[in-house]
Design an enzyme around this catalytic site. Sequence first.
Site: not given
Ligand code: NAD
Length: 443
Positions: A171, A266
């Site tokens: 994103d 970045y």
């Molecule tokens: P978060 O920690 O709030 O949530 C991540 C979830 O993944 C947790 O609930 C965790 O228990 C779960 N998890 C971990 N390992 C797992 C597995 N093997 N199987 C199933 N579930 C598992 O994190 P977040 O801040 O929402 O980020 C999540 C990922 O998405 C990161 O890699 C982040 O960099 C990426 N990301 C998110 C967004 C967004 O808008 N949500 C945007 C860009 C990137």
Amino acid sequence: MLQKQSILIAGGGSTFTPEIVLLLLERQADLPLKELKLYDNDAKRQAIVGEACALLVKERAPEVMFSYTTDPKEAFSNIDFVMAHIRVGKYAMREQDEKIPLKHGVVGQETCGPGGIAYGMRSIGGVVELIKYMEQYSPNAWMLNYSNPAAIVAEATRRLCPTSKVINICDMPIGIEENFAAILGLPSRKELDIRYYGLNHFGWWTSIRDQEGKDLMPEIQEYTKKHGYLSPQLASDPHLDASWRETFEMVKDVATLDPTTLPNTYLKYYFYPDRVVAHSNPHHTRANEVMEGREKRVFDECQRLVAQGHAKDTHFEIGAHASYIIDLARAIAYNTKERMLLIVENRGNISNFTWDAMVEIPCLLGANGYEPLHVGAIPTFQKGLMEQQVAVEKLTVDAWIEGSYLKLWQAITMSKTVPSADVAKAILDDLITANKEYWPALK
Ligand code: NAD
């Protein structure tokens, strides 16, 4: 009538899940839903977020089937799309990724430098496991993966799951294009026709035009010289985190390295690592900010909604920033041929760059997946930087597959954020101790 879709959010316990659920419900005219499921491997987190989302769905779209689970079979059966956003090790491990390099005077960041390499070593197994579940229980489904660090994860999926229906997307360029639109006074990034190339979190815009073909780069470049990518709207936003404000402003300097393009924010970590370290607090990093702020706020709100038994007055807002994931699913489901930036194998599209590097370039998306657009030859400055960085990413995946200490030491040494092999080794040894539960054993 568009065919209804069944969607699984993997990483369903994420703090972003309630906002993404609201967005999915809001955009049903574009992507109608038959079923929505959440899956996480942390039962407690999943239950808290899942119960709150159940209220949101029941009140706003009771016709949509909703469930949450930690059981892979239940989760991955009968689905069309997996939207994957897992964080293996959660924020507690992100804190280590940031603090360990900083302890050694090196950039401590979620996806860049040694922290990103450490996170990559944790994410590969988690994402590959999701792909295997999808292929076992819903072999026709697509995985739209935006779990970080996207560059390393994408290289791992290329190597370990070469025939899988996985699309890796980020994103960050989309967010920056929203800033461009705001700087230009346009309502949305969708007004912009862009050309971009690079690696994930490591790329450059070479052209930005409006729908009539008018070149908008000069106006953005003029603005960037004074304010970076801090649009007037962001500058006056009291909720903008200080770290993001600094990142957007620092583009002023990042952009001077090549005045003919516009850079990904970045790149600051690679061009000015000394300055970034000088501005970092090694005892309180971004992970602490999120754990104390966003994570607490979201879980408190979920629990409040569940305790009162309804979500009519919820503080959750529609997560508009995640719209691109819906655009992506829609492009595949209904063959829209939308143009989006994806992380794909190069295969000559950047003509003077490594054939099998995972690059971030524009692609057309339809029912049969993506068709990359040709970029052509890139200049020596960008090519050199990208060759070094892509080697870091490939060596990290080698290290994970082979269980090789040497390859991981090489990867960290090669990162432009790290000053020497000695420092790389000291960081690596600390990271190994911290990641015992998550990394393969290294020999
Ligand atoms: P978060 O920690 O709030 O949530 C991540 C979830 O993944 C947790 O609930 C965790 O228990 C779960 N998890 C971990 N390992 C797992 C597995 N093997 N199987 C199933 N579930 C598992 O994190 P977040 O801040 O929402 O980020 C999540 C990922 O998405 C990161 O890699 C982040 O960099 C990426 N990301 C998110 C967004 C967004 O808008 N949500 C945007 C860009 C990137």
